[in-house]
Each structure stands twice: as structure tokens, then as C-alpha cells.
Design a protein around this motif. Structure first.
Motif, PDB file in Angstrom:
ATOM      1  N   TYR A   1      61.404  25.803  63.936  1.00  0.00           N
ATOM      2  CA  TYR A   1      61.891  24.422  64.057  1.00  0.00           C
ATOM      3  C   TYR A   1      61.485  23.886  65.421  1.00  0.00           C
ATOM      4  O   TYR A   1      61.366  24.637  66.379  1.00  0.00           O
ATOM      5  CB  TYR A   1      63.419  24.443  63.941  1.00  0.00           C
ATOM      6  CG  TYR A   1      64.101  23.096  64.090  1.00  0.00           C
ATOM      7  CD1 TYR A   1      64.517  22.639  65.333  1.00  0.00           C
ATOM      8  CD2 TYR A   1      64.324  22.290  62.975  1.00  0.00           C
ATOM      9  CE1 TYR A   1      65.131  21.425  65.463  1.00  0.00           C
ATOM     10  CE2 TYR A   1      64.956  21.066  63.097  1.00  0.00           C
ATOM     11  CZ  TYR A   1      65.351  20.646  64.350  1.00  0.00           C
ATOM     12  OH  TYR A   1      65.980  19.424  64.480  1.00  0.00           O
TER      13      TYR A   1
ATOM     14  N   ARG B   1      63.328  14.882  66.650  1.00  0.00           N
ATOM     15  CA  ARG B   1      64.561  15.038  65.880  1.00  0.00           C
ATOM     16  C   ARG B   1      65.790  14.931  66.774  1.00  0.00           C
ATOM     17  O   ARG B   1      65.740  15.227  67.958  1.00  0.00           O
ATOM     18  CB  ARG B   1      64.568  16.392  65.169  1.00  0.00           C
ATOM     19  CG  ARG B   1      63.571  16.536  64.043  1.00  0.00           C
ATOM     20  CD  ARG B   1      63.722  17.892  63.383  1.00  0.00           C
ATOM     21  NE  ARG B   1      62.944  18.017  62.166  1.00  0.00           N
ATOM     22  CZ  ARG B   1      61.700  18.476  62.138  1.00  0.00           C
ATOM     23  NH1 ARG B   1      61.096  18.826  63.249  1.00  0.00           N
ATOM     24  NH2 ARG B   1      61.065  18.575  60.981  1.00  0.00           N
TER      25      ARG B   1
ATOM     26  N   ARG C   1      67.524  18.085  60.242  1.00  0.00           N
ATOM     27  CA  ARG C   1      66.383  18.512  59.413  1.00  0.00           C
ATOM     28  C   ARG C   1      65.306  17.437  59.357  1.00  0.00           C
ATOM     29  O   ARG C   1      64.143  17.722  59.100  1.00  0.00           O
ATOM     30  CB  ARG C   1      66.843  18.811  57.989  1.00  0.00           C
ATOM     31  CG  ARG C   1      67.603  20.101  57.820  1.00  0.00           C
ATOM     32  CD  ARG C   1      67.802  20.428  56.340  1.00  0.00           C
ATOM     33  NE  ARG C   1      68.392  21.736  56.147  1.00  0.00           N
ATOM     34  CZ  ARG C   1      69.691  21.946  56.086  1.00  0.00           C
ATOM     35  NH1 ARG C   1      70.533  20.939  56.206  1.00  0.00           N
ATOM     36  NH2 ARG C   1      70.155  23.182  55.900  1.00  0.00           N
ATOM     37  N   ARG C   2      65.698  16.190  59.605  1.00  0.00           N
ATOM     38  CA  ARG C   2      64.791  15.067  59.396  1.00  0.00           C
ATOM     39  C   ARG C   2      64.265  14.536  60.715  1.00  0.00           C
ATOM     40  O   ARG C   2      64.968  14.490  61.721  1.00  0.00           O
ATOM     41  CB  ARG C   2      65.503  13.957  58.631  1.00  0.00           C
ATOM     42  CG  ARG C   2      66.161  14.435  57.355  1.00  0.00           C
ATOM     43  CD  ARG C   2      66.833  13.313  56.621  1.00  0.00           C
ATOM     44  NE  ARG C   2      67.702  13.807  55.548  1.00  0.00           N
ATOM     45  CZ  ARG C   2      68.365  13.038  54.712  1.00  0.00           C
ATOM     46  NH1 ARG C   2      68.274  11.721  54.815  1.00  0.00           N
ATOM     47  NH2 ARG C   2      69.133  13.567  53.775  1.00  0.00           N
TER      48      ARG C   2
ATOM     49  N   VAL D   1      71.068  21.465  60.354  1.00  0.00           N
ATOM     50  CA  VAL D   1      70.957  22.923  60.319  1.00  0.00           C
ATOM     51  C   VAL D   1      71.903  23.442  61.388  1.00  0.00           C
ATOM     52  O   VAL D   1      71.933  22.915  62.492  1.00  0.00           O
ATOM     53  CB  VAL D   1      69.515  23.390  60.630  1.00  0.00           C
ATOM     54  CG1 VAL D   1      69.441  24.914  60.644  1.00  0.00           C
ATOM     55  CG2 VAL D   1      68.544  22.802  59.631  1.00  0.00           C
TER      56      VAL D   1
END
Length: 121
Positions: free
Chosen positions: A27, A32, A99-100, A110
Motif C-alpha cells: 500500500y 490517499r 482504500r481509495r 484498511v
């Protein structure tokens, strides 16, 4: 697979400080939103602070002026500096990563596994 690993929790006396870290793998925080939440004994999980992709930050009223959220994109790590800790800050602290991609926090998080912070009077 996204994994968030918190560290830095512990036990301190009132007035003390701790710095929480949340290292991400699989990630990237770039682009984000990310944040910190906490769950105090007998309470529901509550939002503590968020940091948007542009670096702007927001805080819950109970921690504003005492906590500082930041991130190091190069190290893929989120931080929460906590100063002037009080017994009511005792909680399990969770980092959360959106997450986006987007300018604002979508709420599609998350979660990390949590790290315990205990503040004694």
C-alpha cells in the motif's frame, strides 16, 4: 495484500508523550487519506485524526493541540505524536488507510491491528 503494522504504544504517566507509527506494506499513502482511531474501554471506536493527500490535517476536539498526525511517504509510514497525555487517552489506537485514491477521506478503511496506550494518573 495490504498490511498496516502499528507500533509505539505503551504505558506512560499523565503529562507524558508517545509517538505511534503505522508502517504500510502492499500500500502507498501517496494520494490517499489516512487516519488514527481509538477505542477506549467500554466505548465504541472513535475517530482521532486524519491527514489528507495534500497534507492537511483534522483532529477531534479532545486531542486538538496535543496530538499531531503526520506521514512519511518515502518510508510509507503514518505517525501520531501524542503529547500531554491524560488518563482519558487510555485506549487501543488503530491506524486506518483509505482504500481509495482521492482528495478527501472516503471512509473505506484498511485497519491496522492496534496498539495499546495506557496513561496513569
Amino acid at each position: 495484500q495490504v498490511q498496516l503494522v502499528e507500533s509505539g504504544g505503551g504505558s506512560v504517566q499523565a503529562g507524558g508523550s508517545l509517538r505511534l507509527s503505522c508502517a504500510a506494506s502492499g500500500y502507498t499513502y501517496v494520494g490517499r487519506c489516512a487516519g488514527w482511531f481509538r477505542q477506549r474501554p467500554g466505548k465504541q471506536r472513535e475517530w482521532v485524526s486524519s491527514i489528507r493527500p495534500d497534507g492537511s490535517t483534522t483532529y477531534a476536539g479532545s486531542v486538538k493541540g496535543r496530538f499531531t498526525i503526520s506521514k512519511d511517504n518515502a518510508k510509507n509510514t503514518l505517525f501520531l505524536q501524542m503529547n500531554s497525555l491524560q488518563p482519558e487517552d487510555t485506549a487501543m489506537y488503530y491506524c486506518a488507510a483509505d482504500r481509495r485514491l482521492g482528495t478527501y477521506c472516503s471512509g473505506d478503511w484498511v485497519w491496522g491491528q492496534g496498539t495499546q496506550v495506557t496513561v496513569s494518573s
